[in-house]
Design a protein around this motif. Structure first.
Motif, PDB file in Angstrom:
ATOM      1  N   HIS A  70       0.840  -1.178   0.000  1.00  0.00           N
ATOM      2  CA  HIS A  70       0.000   0.000   0.000  1.00  0.00           C
ATOM      3  C   HIS A  70       0.878   1.231   0.000  1.00  0.00           C
ATOM      4  O   HIS A  70       1.857   1.306   0.733  1.00  0.00           O
ATOM      5  CB  HIS A  70      -0.922   0.011   1.229  1.00  0.00           C
TER       6      HIS A  70
ATOM      7  N   ASP B  43      -3.444   0.995  -7.655  1.00  0.00           N
ATOM      8  CA  ASP B  43      -4.577   1.165  -8.566  1.00  0.00           C
ATOM      9  C   ASP B  43      -4.098   1.558  -9.954  1.00  0.00           C
ATOM     10  O   ASP B  43      -4.602   1.062 -10.956  1.00  0.00           O
ATOM     11  CB  ASP B  43      -5.554   2.223  -8.046  1.00  0.00           C
TER      12      ASP B  43
ATOM     13  N   ASP C 190     -21.499 -11.186  -7.686  1.00  0.00           N
ATOM     14  CA  ASP C 190     -20.855  -9.888  -7.898  1.00  0.00           C
ATOM     15  C   ASP C 190     -20.652  -9.562  -9.370  1.00  0.00           C
ATOM     16  O   ASP C 190     -20.191  -8.473  -9.710  1.00  0.00           O
ATOM     17  CB  ASP C 190     -19.500  -9.848  -7.185  1.00  0.00           C
TER      18      ASP C 190
ATOM     19  N   ASN D 199     -20.314  -3.475 -11.934  1.00  0.00           N
ATOM     20  CA  ASN D 199     -18.950  -3.817 -11.536  1.00  0.00           C
ATOM     21  C   ASN D 199     -18.002  -4.016 -12.719  1.00  0.00           C
ATOM     22  O   ASN D 199     -16.782  -4.006 -12.534  1.00  0.00           O
ATOM     23  CB  ASN D 199     -18.938  -5.081 -10.679  1.00  0.00           C
TER      24      ASN D 199
ATOM     25  N   ASP E  27     -12.429  -0.251  -9.018  1.00  0.00           N
ATOM     26  CA  ASP E  27     -13.160   0.055  -7.768  1.00  0.00           C
ATOM     27  C   ASP E  27     -13.670  -1.227  -7.130  1.00  0.00           C
ATOM     28  O   ASP E  27     -13.574  -1.410  -5.919  1.00  0.00           O
ATOM     29  CB  ASP E  27     -14.317   1.011  -8.043  1.00  0.00           C
ATOM     30  N   PHE E  28     -14.230  -2.121  -7.942  1.00  0.00           N
ATOM     31  CA  PHE E  28     -14.734  -3.393  -7.427  1.00  0.00           C
ATOM     32  C   PHE E  28     -13.591  -4.232  -6.857  1.00  0.00           C
ATOM     33  O   PHE E  28     -13.698  -4.759  -5.750  1.00  0.00           O
ATOM     34  CB  PHE E  28     -15.461  -4.173  -8.531  1.00  0.00           C
TER      35      PHE E  28
ATOM     36  N   ARG F  79     -10.833  -3.340  -5.630  1.00  0.00           N
ATOM     37  CA  ARG F  79     -10.325  -2.731  -4.402  1.00  0.00           C
ATOM     38  C   ARG F  79     -11.108  -3.229  -3.178  1.00  0.00           C
ATOM     39  O   ARG F  79     -10.574  -3.287  -2.089  1.00  0.00           O
ATOM     40  CB  ARG F  79     -10.415  -1.213  -4.494  1.00  0.00           C
ATOM     41  N   THR F  80     -12.370  -3.620  -3.379  1.00  0.00           N
ATOM     42  CA  THR F  80     -13.204  -4.063  -2.259  1.00  0.00           C
ATOM     43  C   THR F  80     -13.058  -5.555  -1.957  1.00  0.00           C
ATOM     44  O   THR F  80     -13.626  -6.039  -0.986  1.00  0.00           O
ATOM     45  CB  THR F  80     -14.694  -3.771  -2.530  1.00  0.00           C
ATOM     46  N   GLN F  81     -12.324  -6.251  -2.791  1.00  0.00           N
ATOM     47  CA  GLN F  81     -12.196  -7.714  -2.633  1.00  0.00           C
ATOM     48  C   GLN F  81     -11.071  -8.091  -1.704  1.00  0.00           C
ATOM     49  O   GLN F  81     -10.091  -7.555  -1.569  1.00  0.00           O
ATOM     50  CB  GLN F  81     -12.024  -8.372  -3.989  1.00  0.00           C
TER      51      GLN F  81
END
Length: 97
Positions: free
Chosen positions: A5, A19, A78, A83, A92-93, A95-97
């Motif tokens: 990160h 990203d 999903d 998505n 974006d999707f 990133r949530t996984q």
């Protein structure tokens, strides 16, 4: 896959983020292996389905690639239009996984 990160300072200074790197890899994969028009320019907000650049089989190929690239499993529930409509939506999707 181990993800690193970016520090808050790096994010605010305009440094490249995961990203950015993922977006570039994903876009290159779509252009080279999935797009129905290999000469098309795909921006993060390009509507891949409305433009006809990607069909439903292409979405499945993209999902398979994302799972392999990120080492994740995408639940069938999903796999919805919002998505996978654009590269940015996919980022974006993911990133949530």
């Amino acid at each position: 896959m181990t993800q690193q990160h970016a520090s808050p300072d790096a994010a605010t200074s305009g440094a490249r983020t995961l990203d950015d790197e993922f977006t570039e890899r994903l876009t290159a994969h779509i252009v080279e292996h999935v797009s129905l028009d290999r000469k098309a320019t795909i921006e993060p907000e390009t509507n891949l389905l409305l433009t006809g650049l990607v069909d439903s089989l292409g979405v499945m190929l993209i999902i398979d690639w994302i799972e392999g690239d990120l080492g994740i499993s995408i639940h069938p529930g999903d796999v919805v239009l919002e998505n996978f409509l654009t590269v940015q939506a996919m980022v974006d999707f993911a990133r949530t996984q």
